[in-house]
Design an enzyme around this catalytic site. Structure first.
Site, PDB file in Angstrom:
ATOM      1  CG  LEU A 272      -1.976  -1.037   1.389  1.00  0.00           C
ATOM      2  CD1 LEU A 272      -2.762  -0.809   2.680  1.00  0.00           C
ATOM      3  CD2 LEU A 272      -2.919  -1.045   0.197  1.00  0.00           C
ATOM      4  CG  ASP A 273       0.340   4.252  -2.889  1.00  0.00           C
ATOM      5  OD1 ASP A 273       1.134   3.426  -3.374  1.00  0.00           O
ATOM      6  OD2 ASP A 273      -0.582   4.796  -3.539  1.00  0.00           O
ATOM      7  NE  ARG A 274       5.721   7.951   5.202  1.00  0.00           N
ATOM      8  CZ  ARG A 274       6.965   8.205   5.589  1.00  0.00           C
ATOM      9  NH1 ARG A 274       7.934   8.235   4.695  1.00  0.00           N
ATOM     10  NH2 ARG A 274       7.246   8.424   6.848  1.00  0.00           N
TER      11      ARG A 274
ATOM     12  CB  THR B 137      -3.052   3.884   1.051  1.00  0.00           C
ATOM     13  OG1 THR B 137      -2.975   4.705  -0.118  1.00  0.00           O
ATOM     14  CG2 THR B 137      -4.344   3.076   1.013  1.00  0.00           C
TER      15      THR B 137
END
Length: 232
Positions: A59-61, A63
């Site tokens: 997951l993106d930072r 998110t």
């Protein structure tokens, strides 16, 4: 770390990632979910030496939500194949600016700019598809349920921004509003359904919404799985 554990057995470790926390290391050198999880297992089971933990998705930072780790190489290989075969279904919740149509299928080609660390729509990019359902609109914002069909980097963020509906807090893709000191956005990997990598069973996980999620955009009590009516 213990408070972030959603599920644990000999093959899997499923955790709740807070928005703003890296999943794995980058050039910042900041603490990561992966290192925290390894430390948790090392202490819990009194393991000597290095602890194996396979990272099968990210997951993106910015998110929050469900992250699945594999505790064995066998589980990691099978989970990787499940992702390739699209046997793992994921639902995200997103609060966006504006009011999109009630439901839709978004299809684009996405490329990645490594220098800017940003995705963009390009005819030379890779196919990217998602389906969404609008759950509610309040004021100038809407709550969406999103199911990505492909797994491109920053896919949900750039595809919604392309339609002039950037995710709230996502300054990189056009939002003018910061959330949680700029380290998080209102995108949450809410629930995941997947086959167990070893056992003959289907697992279902949900991650609670983060503390900064606005109460007026909590989801309804019952939400069906989105149905993809055609092959994407």
């Amino acid at each position: 770390m213990k408070d972030l554990i959603i599920y644990e057995d000999n093959h899997l470790l499923v955790v709740e990632k807070p928005g703003g926390l890296l999943v794995q290391g980058d050039r910042t050198g900041d603490v990561t979910l992966l290192s925290m999880a390894k430390s948790y297992l090392k202490e819990r089971y009194d393991k000597p030496g290095n602890v194996y933990l396979g990272l099968v998705h990210r997951l993106d930072r910015v998110t929050s939500g469900v992250v699945i780790f594999a505790r064995t190489t066998k589980a990691a290989q099978r989970l990787a194949s499940f992702f390739r075969e699209k046997l793992i279904k994921k639902h995200y919740l997103a609060v966006v600016h504006g009011s999109p149509p009630p439901k839709g299928i978004l299809e684009d080609k996405i490329a990645w700019d490594e220098n800017k660390r940003k995705a963009y729509i390009s005819s030379k990019g890779k196919e990217a598809s998602l389906v969404y359902l609008k759950l509610r609109t309040k004021g100038k914002k809407s709550l969406l349920l999103v199911q990505p069909i492909t797994g491109r980097k920053h896919q949900i963020r750039v595809q919604l921004a392309r339609r002039k509906h950037p995710i709230v807090g996502d300054i990189k893709y056009g939002s003018k509003e910061r959330i949680y000191f700029g380290r998080a956005i209102l995108l949450h990997a809410w629930r995941v359904v997947l086959p167990h990598p070893v056992k003959d069973e289907i697992l279902r996980f949900e991650a609670p919404l983060p503390f900064y999620w606005p109460k007026e955009f909590y989801p309804p009590a019952k939400i069906p799985w989105l149905k993809v009516e055609r092959k994407l």
